[in-house]
Design a protein around this motif. Structure first.
Motif, PDB file in Angstrom:
ATOM      1  N   ARG A  40       0.853  -1.182   0.000  1.00 39.95           N
ATOM      2  CA  ARG A  40       0.000   0.000   0.000  1.00 39.95           C
ATOM      3  C   ARG A  40       0.888   1.231   0.000  1.00 39.95           C
ATOM      4  NH1 ARG A  40      -2.489  -3.661  -1.008  1.00 39.95           N
ATOM      5  NH2 ARG A  40      -4.295  -4.567  -0.027  1.00 39.95           N
ATOM      6  N   PRO A  41       0.505   2.261  -0.736  1.00 40.07           N
ATOM      7  CA  PRO A  41       1.287   3.493  -0.692  1.00 40.07           C
ATOM      8  C   PRO A  41       1.208   4.103   0.701  1.00 40.07           C
ATOM      9  CG  PRO A  41      -0.731   3.810  -1.944  1.00 40.07           C
ATOM     10  CD  PRO A  41      -0.671   2.359  -1.588  1.00 40.07           C
ATOM     11  N   ILE A  42       2.221   4.860   1.064  1.00 36.42           N
ATOM     12  CA  ILE A  42       2.195   5.527   2.361  1.00 36.42           C
ATOM     13  C   ILE A  42       2.097   7.027   2.146  1.00 36.42           C
ATOM     14  CG2 ILE A  42       3.451   3.689   3.544  1.00 36.42           C
ATOM     15  CD1 ILE A  42       5.923   5.474   3.462  1.00 36.42           C
ATOM     16  N   SER A  43       1.604   7.698   3.163  1.00 42.87           N
ATOM     17  CA  SER A  43       1.459   9.150   3.079  1.00 42.87           C
ATOM     18  C   SER A  43       2.825   9.815   3.238  1.00 42.87           C
ATOM     19  CB  SER A  43       0.519   9.645   4.177  1.00 42.87           C
ATOM     20  OG  SER A  43       1.119   9.465   5.448  1.00 42.87           O
ATOM     21  N   ALA A  44       2.867  11.080   2.919  1.00 40.21           N
ATOM     22  CA  ALA A  44       4.110  11.846   3.070  1.00 40.21           C
ATOM     23  C   ALA A  44       4.545  11.868   4.532  1.00 40.21           C
ATOM     24  CB  ALA A  44       3.921  13.263   2.546  1.00 40.21           C
ATOM     25  N   SER A  45       3.592  11.982   5.456  1.00 44.41           N
ATOM     26  CA  SER A  45       3.969  12.020   6.874  1.00 44.41           C
ATOM     27  C   SER A  45       4.507  10.670   7.343  1.00 44.41           C
ATOM     28  CB  SER A  45       2.787  12.459   7.748  1.00 44.41           C
ATOM     29  OG  SER A  45       1.734  11.532   7.684  1.00 44.41           O
ATOM     30  N   GLU A  46       3.962   9.560   6.836  1.00 46.27           N
ATOM     31  CA  GLU A  46       4.503   8.238   7.183  1.00 46.27           C
ATOM     32  C   GLU A  46       5.913   8.065   6.641  1.00 46.27           C
ATOM     33  OE1 GLU A  46       1.315   4.781   7.369  1.00 46.27           O
ATOM     34  OE2 GLU A  46       1.093   6.000   5.562  1.00 46.27           O
ATOM     35  N   SER A  47       6.131   8.542   5.437  1.00 43.18           N
ATOM     36  CA  SER A  47       7.458   8.462   4.829  1.00 43.18           C
ATOM     37  C   SER A  47       8.465   9.269   5.639  1.00 43.18           C
ATOM     38  CB  SER A  47       7.409   8.974   3.392  1.00 43.18           C
ATOM     39  OG  SER A  47       8.677   8.967   2.813  1.00 43.18           O
ATOM     40  N   LEU A  48       8.091  10.467   6.005  1.00 38.76           N
ATOM     41  CA  LEU A  48       8.974  11.313   6.807  1.00 38.76           C
ATOM     42  C   LEU A  48       9.261  10.670   8.162  1.00 38.76           C
ATOM     43  CD1 LEU A  48      10.521  13.926   7.211  1.00 38.76           C
ATOM     44  CD2 LEU A  48       8.388  14.974   7.998  1.00 38.76           C
ATOM     45  N   ARG A  49       8.242  10.119   8.787  1.00 40.55           N
ATOM     46  CA  ARG A  49       8.408   9.461  10.097  1.00 40.55           C
ATOM     47  C   ARG A  49       9.412   8.310   9.993  1.00 40.55           C
ATOM     48  NH1 ARG A  49       3.365   7.398  11.016  1.00 40.55           N
ATOM     49  NH2 ARG A  49       2.647   9.537  11.220  1.00 40.55           N
ATOM     50  N   ALA A  50       9.307   7.500   8.953  1.00 38.79           N
ATOM     51  CA  ALA A  50      10.224   6.370   8.767  1.00 38.79           C
ATOM     52  C   ALA A  50      11.654   6.853   8.545  1.00 38.79           C
ATOM     53  CB  ALA A  50       9.764   5.513   7.589  1.00 38.79           C
ATOM     54  N   ARG A  51      11.826   7.907   7.745  1.00 42.10           N
ATOM     55  CA  ARG A  51      13.171   8.419   7.484  1.00 42.10           C
ATOM     56  C   ARG A  51      13.792   9.063   8.716  1.00 42.10           C
ATOM     57  NH1 ARG A  51      11.230  11.111   2.176  1.00 42.10           N
ATOM     58  NH2 ARG A  51      10.957  12.713   3.729  1.00 42.10           N
ATOM     59  N   VAL A  52      12.994   9.777   9.506  1.00 47.52           N
ATOM     60  CA  VAL A  52      13.514  10.398  10.733  1.00 47.52           C
ATOM     61  C   VAL A  52      13.899   9.326  11.747  1.00 47.52           C
ATOM     62  CG1 VAL A  52      12.868  11.797  12.748  1.00 47.52           C
ATOM     63  CG2 VAL A  52      12.356  12.605  10.445  1.00 47.52           C
ATOM     64  N   ALA A  53      13.079   8.291  11.884  1.00 47.66           N
ATOM     65  CA  ALA A  53      13.397   7.203  12.812  1.00 47.66           C
ATOM     66  C   ALA A  53      14.715   6.540  12.430  1.00 47.66           C
ATOM     67  CB  ALA A  53      12.268   6.175  12.836  1.00 47.66           C
ATOM     68  N   GLU A  54      14.925   6.322  11.143  1.00 45.69           N
ATOM     69  CA  GLU A  54      16.179   5.703  10.707  1.00 45.69           C
ATOM     70  C   GLU A  54      17.362   6.636  10.934  1.00 45.69           C
ATOM     71  OE1 GLU A  54      18.983   3.227   9.742  1.00 45.69           O
ATOM     72  OE2 GLU A  54      16.899   2.676  10.052  1.00 45.69           O
ATOM     73  N   ALA A  55      17.199   7.919  10.681  1.00 44.00           N
ATOM     74  CA  ALA A  55      18.283   8.876  10.932  1.00 44.00           C
ATOM     75  C   ALA A  55      18.641   8.900  12.415  1.00 44.00           C
ATOM     76  CB  ALA A  55      17.879  10.274  10.462  1.00 44.00           C
ATOM     77  N   ASN A  56      17.637   8.811  13.268  1.00 49.71           N
ATOM     78  CA  ASN A  56      17.893   8.778  14.717  1.00 49.71           C
ATOM     79  C   ASN A  56      18.652   7.515  15.104  1.00 49.71           C
ATOM     80  OD1 ASN A  56      16.667  11.229  15.172  1.00 49.71           O
ATOM     81  ND2 ASN A  56      14.685  10.321  15.682  1.00 49.71           N
ATOM     82  N   ARG A  57      18.291   6.363  14.511  1.00 46.17           N
ATOM     83  CA  ARG A  57      19.014   5.118  14.812  1.00 46.17           C
ATOM     84  C   ARG A  57      20.463   5.214  14.379  1.00 46.17           C
ATOM     85  NH1 ARG A  57      13.985   2.750  13.684  1.00 46.17           N
ATOM     86  NH2 ARG A  57      14.380   2.603  11.463  1.00 46.17           N
ATOM     87  N   ARG A  58      20.708   5.794  13.197  1.00 42.94           N
ATOM     88  CA  ARG A  58      22.096   5.953  12.721  1.00 42.94           C
ATOM     89  C   ARG A  58      22.883   6.873  13.624  1.00 42.94           C
ATOM     90  NH1 ARG A  58      19.819   6.549   7.512  1.00 42.94           N
ATOM     91  NH2 ARG A  58      20.216   8.773   7.681  1.00 42.94           N
ATOM     92  N   ALA A  59      22.258   7.945  14.104  1.00 42.80           N
ATOM     93  CA  ALA A  59      22.946   8.894  14.985  1.00 42.80           C
ATOM     94  C   ALA A  59      23.335   8.227  16.308  1.00 42.80           C
ATOM     95  CB  ALA A  59      22.065  10.103  15.248  1.00 42.80           C
ATOM     96  N   VAL A  60      22.455   7.433  16.847  1.00 44.72           N
ATOM     97  CA  VAL A  60      22.754   6.739  18.110  1.00 44.72           C
ATOM     98  C   VAL A  60      23.880   5.738  17.910  1.00 44.72           C
ATOM     99  CG1 VAL A  60      21.825   5.106  19.803  1.00 44.72           C
ATOM    100  CG2 VAL A  60      20.475   7.097  19.117  1.00 44.72           C
ATOM    101  N   ARG A  61      23.836   4.988  16.821  1.00 44.95           N
ATOM    102  CA  ARG A  61      24.895   4.010  16.541  1.00 44.95           C
ATOM    103  C   ARG A  61      26.233   4.713  16.328  1.00 44.95           C
ATOM    104  NH1 ARG A  61      22.562   1.180  11.731  1.00 44.95           N
ATOM    105  NH2 ARG A  61      20.443   1.530  12.383  1.00 44.95           N
ATOM    106  N   GLY A  62      26.205   5.871  15.722  1.00 45.91           N
ATOM    107  CA  GLY A  62      27.448   6.611  15.455  1.00 45.91           C
ATOM    108  C   GLY A  62      28.091   7.176  16.713  1.00 45.91           C
ATOM    109  N   ASN A  63      27.328   7.328  17.774  1.00 43.91           N
ATOM    110  CA  ASN A  63      27.845   7.884  19.021  1.00 43.91           C
ATOM    111  C   ASN A  63      28.395   6.829  19.962  1.00 43.91           C
ATOM    112  OD1 ASN A  63      27.216  10.494  18.268  1.00 43.91           O
ATOM    113  ND2 ASN A  63      25.164  10.388  19.128  1.00 43.91           N
ATOM    114  N   ARG A  64      28.370   5.604  19.560  1.00 42.73           N
ATOM    115  CA  ARG A  64      28.853   4.530  20.439  1.00 42.73           C
ATOM    116  C   ARG A  64      30.276   4.196  20.161  1.00 42.73           C
ATOM    117  NH1 ARG A  64      23.784   0.414  20.915  1.00 42.73           N
ATOM    118  NH2 ARG A  64      22.458   1.892  21.931  1.00 42.73           N
TER     119      ARG A  64
END
Length: 64
Positions: A40-64
């Motif tokens: 199913r297609p996702i809305s723009a807000s769902e897409s943004l939410r998924a990308r922000v969550a992944e960016a946050n995971r990368r940032a946390v991993r990078g600080n370890r």
């Protein structure tokens, strides 16, 4: 980007071949396949939410 309703995962569409769609999580990772009928297609807000969550995971991993 699309939602695989069978696994309730959001993924970036990488390829489409013989009725199967290859998806990858927004920030990379293990690719999976889904039937085109199960996406199913996702809305723009769902897409943004998924990308922000992944960016946050990368940032946390990078600080370890």
């Amino acid at each position: 980007m699309a939602r695989d309703v069978t696994s309730d995962q959001v993924g970036r569409v990488m390829a489409h071949l013989s009725g199967r769609v290859y998806l990858r999580p927004p920030g990379g990772g293990r690719e999976w396949t889904a039937s085109a009928e199960d996406l199913r297609p996702i809305s723009a807000s769902e897409s943004l939410r998924a990308r922000v969550a992944e960016a946050n995971r990368r940032a946390v991993r990078g600080n370890r």
